[in-house]
Write an enzyme that holds these catalytic residues in place. Structure first.
Site, mmCIF file in Angstrom:
data_model
loop_
_atom_site.group_PDB
_atom_site.id
_atom_site.type_symbol
_atom_site.label_atom_id
_atom_site.label_comp_id
_atom_site.label_asym_id
_atom_site.label_seq_id
_atom_site.Cartn_x
_atom_site.Cartn_y
_atom_site.Cartn_z
ATOM 1 N N ASP A 175 3.558 -2.359 7.389
ATOM 2 C CA ASP A 175 4.554 -3.062 6.145
ATOM 3 C C ASP A 175 6.404 -2.892 6.372
ATOM 4 O O ASP A 175 6.887 -2.222 7.578
ATOM 5 C CB ASP A 175 4.371 -2.011 5.395
ATOM 6 C CG ASP A 175 2.335 -2.087 4.703
ATOM 7 O OD1 ASP A 175 2.327 -2.284 5.380
ATOM 8 O OD2 ASP A 175 1.667 -0.483 4.188
ATOM 9 N N ARG A 176 7.108 -3.124 6.076
ATOM 10 C CA ARG A 176 8.351 -2.375 5.495
ATOM 11 C C ARG A 176 8.240 -1.886 5.833
ATOM 12 O O ARG A 176 9.545 -1.334 6.404
ATOM 13 C CB ARG A 176 8.636 -3.054 4.412
ATOM 14 C CG ARG A 176 10.163 -3.560 4.050
ATOM 15 C CD ARG A 176 10.771 -4.199 2.684
ATOM 16 N NE ARG A 176 10.698 -5.037 2.550
ATOM 17 C CZ ARG A 176 11.956 -6.513 3.096
ATOM 18 N NH1 ARG A 176 12.491 -5.933 3.803
ATOM 19 N NH2 ARG A 176 11.139 -7.860 3.017
#
Ligand SMILES: [Zn+2]
Length: 788
Positions: free
Chosen positions: A231-232
């Site tokens: 995930d970012r």
């Protein structure tokens, strides 16, 4: 020392920056002057479209060599860096067009590359530079001698983890994979097309377009492929495949759950340290988030995570290690929230109460370790400072947690590197016994560079924290511990991922030699340390030119200092076991034939060198054969060894044969690529050439993909005599005893073969046999008989 250029050659051949064009120049100074006169009336030669003119040679400078003019232009850039800029074409010289009637186009390629630095430039010659190099020269000029050292890397602004470039992003590079340490805020894929820093994929694609990816040439331009995602808002390790087939293999491994991953996270709740939890909760995607569901629900995907509480953090939160055995979207975040009922700290999506909690600037989740058994690789990443800082997490707690995750991840897969799976050759002895045996063995080392053997304590004391911002930052990052800082600042302890890393290390080591007193002291320490490691016979090599470049001393002054250091070292009580020591003089490939002959004469005249060596980048300076220099040395009794066949080039095996046939080498430094060609193997076998092998050196500079795949086993099987060496024990933070253990545990040699390698070394030494050495040989024979 492995030369700075040597490690870069993998990239040199196909990198766009490696196309060095030296504009045509006629043979001698007279013709050059004629060309200069004619140039005034003629248009200049074409300039590379991406280059800018950074300097025009004035009347005052006319006739000076390129390297001197560059050095004056950018006094803070080391000579070695300038040589590299020229060699790689980042800085070029455009000479005025020759006069009519003067010889036309000169030949391009290797010969010209080699000469670029030594050309004498007439008035009106232009020095041009690619954008990065222009900045480098300009920054250095502004900063002056005491200014900040410019580092060749792309700086990236990221929302959280400060500035990061491709070189820092990539933690590990092999021909199979790139492993990156993704910062918080950077997406794995996609992002804004206008902003190359918005995702890992975009940044690496950009680097690939410019041929800047580390590792073998053929891969510098190849866009890596994503095989999984983070995930970012999660930081940590991500693996990208470099070829289609590796991508397919790894996709299969991830899908088949044979990849082992470990994360560190902080949950909003208290768990008893040491408690373990298995979360088996199917998940399904629900727009931008996932939610738990029954296993038979539409879109349900089975998901399992093991969690182990590490430490309670005293503020109602707990540091937890997570080991997901499946790889679903948001798996750990959702399992923490719905399985443990303790969302991760800072999780804006899965913690409905984030607004009521103290603000933390990031999601407290870091992908800390990954093991890929299919390519025999395990990597660990310490969470970035933002992780520890967010909750005031003690460093010791975090370090212990990282080690725990690493151990668990490595143990859960069958990696050859794992100490639990030693090759059968050691079956009769455990690892500790082998280490003790190798330490006690009287050893012979033929390939050790003085410049790369400096004692870590001394490097720690010499850490230039006042002069070099990088040194100061390293010391600060090491919590003020100078030894840790020195190791980080000077040593290469994991395979290099970039040119910059090597360049930095070589520049730093060279800068240590500031005067004769320092040279003598450091040399004495090298001698003492060798003896303490149980070395009975040492051949120590060094380059008076390389050391002299740093302190401005001539060959004779440098040699006097080294000679004094050797004498002092041998007088130390701990050096009693060192019964033989000889010096080998190094000729650098970037020298001109005349300079090579001069230094060869110096080695002969000095009277106490036992041999001569040729070092530096064989690919970039492939015409540097210097037959005259070697003939002179050989005619006066110096034996010849040559660094050859180390780099991965189709010509490498041929260079080994050339060193034997044309330079009279009886030993070859490294030479591992002789195995690329059967006819070359036949030549060196019949010549009886001895190969000076340094497994860790080859591995750490990416000349071989792994210690396990090192060709030394194949060389022995092909009947080639080999000896084992450290090359640069200080640079790599290794010892010869350790290297012998590595040969057994990683490279597949038997204990007997390693003892035999010491006998081979003793027999191949350039030192004459003495009663003391004969006693060492007898002792080795006895130990060999016992090991068989
Ligand atoms: Zn070497």
């Amino acid at each position: 020392m492995l030369s700075l250029a040597r490690v870069c050659t993998e990239r040199a051949a196909c990198s766009i920056r490696a196309v060095v064009q030296v504009a045509p120049m006629s043979a001698g100074p007279t013709a050059a002057t004629a060309a200069a006169v004619a140039a005034a009336a003629r248009p200049p030669a074409p300039i590379h479209p991406r280059h800018a003119v950074v300097h025009e040679v004035s009347d005052h400078e006319s006739g000076g060599r390129t390297i001197r003019i560059l050095a004056a232009l950018a006094p803070h850039v080391s000579r070695t860096a300038l040589f590299r800029l020229l060699r790689e074409g980042d800085v070029r010289v455009v000479l005025p067009r020759p006069a009519p009637g003067a010889p036309a186009e000169g030949s391009h390629g290797c010969a010209n590359k080699r000469r670029a630095h030594s050309l004498r430039l007439p008035t009106g010659s232009l020095v041009t530079a690619a954008p990065a190099a222009t900045r480098m020269l300009a920054v250095e000029r502004q900063a002056g001698r005491d200014g900040e050292r410019w580092r060749m890397q792309t700086k990236v602004n990221l929302p959280h983890d400060a500035e990061l470039g491709v070189n820092e992003l990539i933690q590990f590079a092999t021909p199979e994979v790139l492993v990156v340490d993704k910062p918080v805020g950077m997406a794995a894929q996609g992002g804004s097309p206008a902003d190359m820093h918005s995702s890992v994929d975009a940044l690496l694609t950009h680097a690939a377009e410019r041929g800047e990816l580390p590792g073998p040439d053929r891969l510098a331009f190849v866009r890596p492929r994503l095989v999984h995602r983070l995930d970012r808002c999660t930081s940590g390790l991500m693996v990208l495949a470099r070829t289609r087939s590796v991508a397919a293999d790894l996709a299969h491994s991830f899908a088949g759950q044979t990849v082992s991953k470990g994360y560190l996270g902080v949950v909003t709740g208290v768990l008893e340290p040491g408690s373990t939890h298995t979360i088996n909760l199917a998940l399904r995607t629900d727009g931008h988030r996932v939610s738990p569901c029954g296993t038979d629900a539409a879109g349900a995907k089975a998901a399992v995570t093991y969690a182990e509480a590490i430490a309670e953090l005293g503020n109602g939160s707990t540091l937890v290690a997570f080991f997901p055995s499946t790889g679903r979207k948001h798996q750990i975040r959702a399992h923490a929230a719905y399985g443990l009922d303790m969302p991760l700290v800072g999780d804006m999506v899965y913690d409905a109460r984030t607004g009521q909690r103290p603000h933390v600037p990031r999601l407290m989740l870091h992908a800390s370790a990954i093991a890929l058994p299919s390519i025999n690789l395990a990597i660990t990443s310490r969470p970035p400072d933002s992780f520890a800082a967010a909750l005031g997490l003690p460093t010791s707690t975090l370090d212990a947690a990282v080690r725990k995750v690493e151990a668990r991840v490595r143990d859960s897969v069958d990696l050859a590197q794992s100490p639990t799976s030693l090759p059968s050759t050691t079956s009769t002895m455990d690892a500790t016994e082998v280490c003790a045996e190798m330490r006690a063995l009287p050893k012979v080392e033929l390939h050790r560079h003085l410049e790369g053997s400096l004692r870590l304590e001394s490097l720690a004391a010499l850490l230039p924290v006042e002069r070099d911002e990088a040194a100061a930052a390293t010391l600060a990052a090491s919590g003020g511990d100078r030894m840790t800082a020195a190791r980080a600042y000077y040593c290469i302890t994991t395979p290099v991922t970039s040119l910059t890393e090597c360049m930095d290390r070589f520049g730093r080591l060279q800068a240590v030699f500031t005067d004769a007193e320092v040279i003598a002291r450091l040399t004495a320490e090298v001698v003492i340390d060798s003896a303490r490691d149980g070395i009975a016979l040492l051949e120590l090599r060094y380059s008076p030119g390389y050391i002299g470049m740093a302190c401005g001393l001539d060959y004779a002054a440098v040699h006097d200092a080294v000679r004094k250091g050797v004498a002092d070292g041998r007088n130390h009580p701990d050096a009693a076991g060192l019964v033989g020591l000889g010096l080998i003089g190094i000729i650098d490939r970037f020298q001109t034939p005349a300079e090579a002959l001069t230094i060869a004469k110096f080695f002969v005249d000095a009277g106490d060198f036992i041999g001569v060596d040729l070092a530096n980048d064989e690919a970039a300076f492939c015409d540097s054969v210097f037959p005259e220099a070697f003939a002179h040395a050989a005619a006066h009794g110096l034996k010849v060894t040559v660094h050859a066949g180390e780099v991965d080039s189709p010509l490498s095996a041929g260079w080994v044969v050339r060193a034997v046939k044309e330079q009279g080498a009886v030993r070859i430094g490294h030479g591992i690529h002789v195995m690329d060609a059967d006819d070359a193997v036949a030549v060196v076998r019949s010549a009886g050439t001895v190969f000076e092998i340094s497994p860790s050196s080859n591995y750490l500079i990416n000349a071989v993909a792994s210690l396990e795949s090192h060709p030394v086993r194949a060389m022995l099987d092909a009947g080639l005599p080999i000896c084992l060496n450290t090359d640069d024990p200080g640079l790599f933070d290794i010892t010869l005893s350790g290297e012998l253990v590595t040969a057994i545990h990683k490279c597949g040699l038997t204990r007997a073969e390693v003892i035999q390698a010491n006998i081979t070394a003793l027999d191949a030494s350039f030192l004459p046999m003495s009663p003391e050495l004969a006693a060492v040989r007898a002792e080795l024979e006895t130990r060999l008989a016992a090991a068989l």
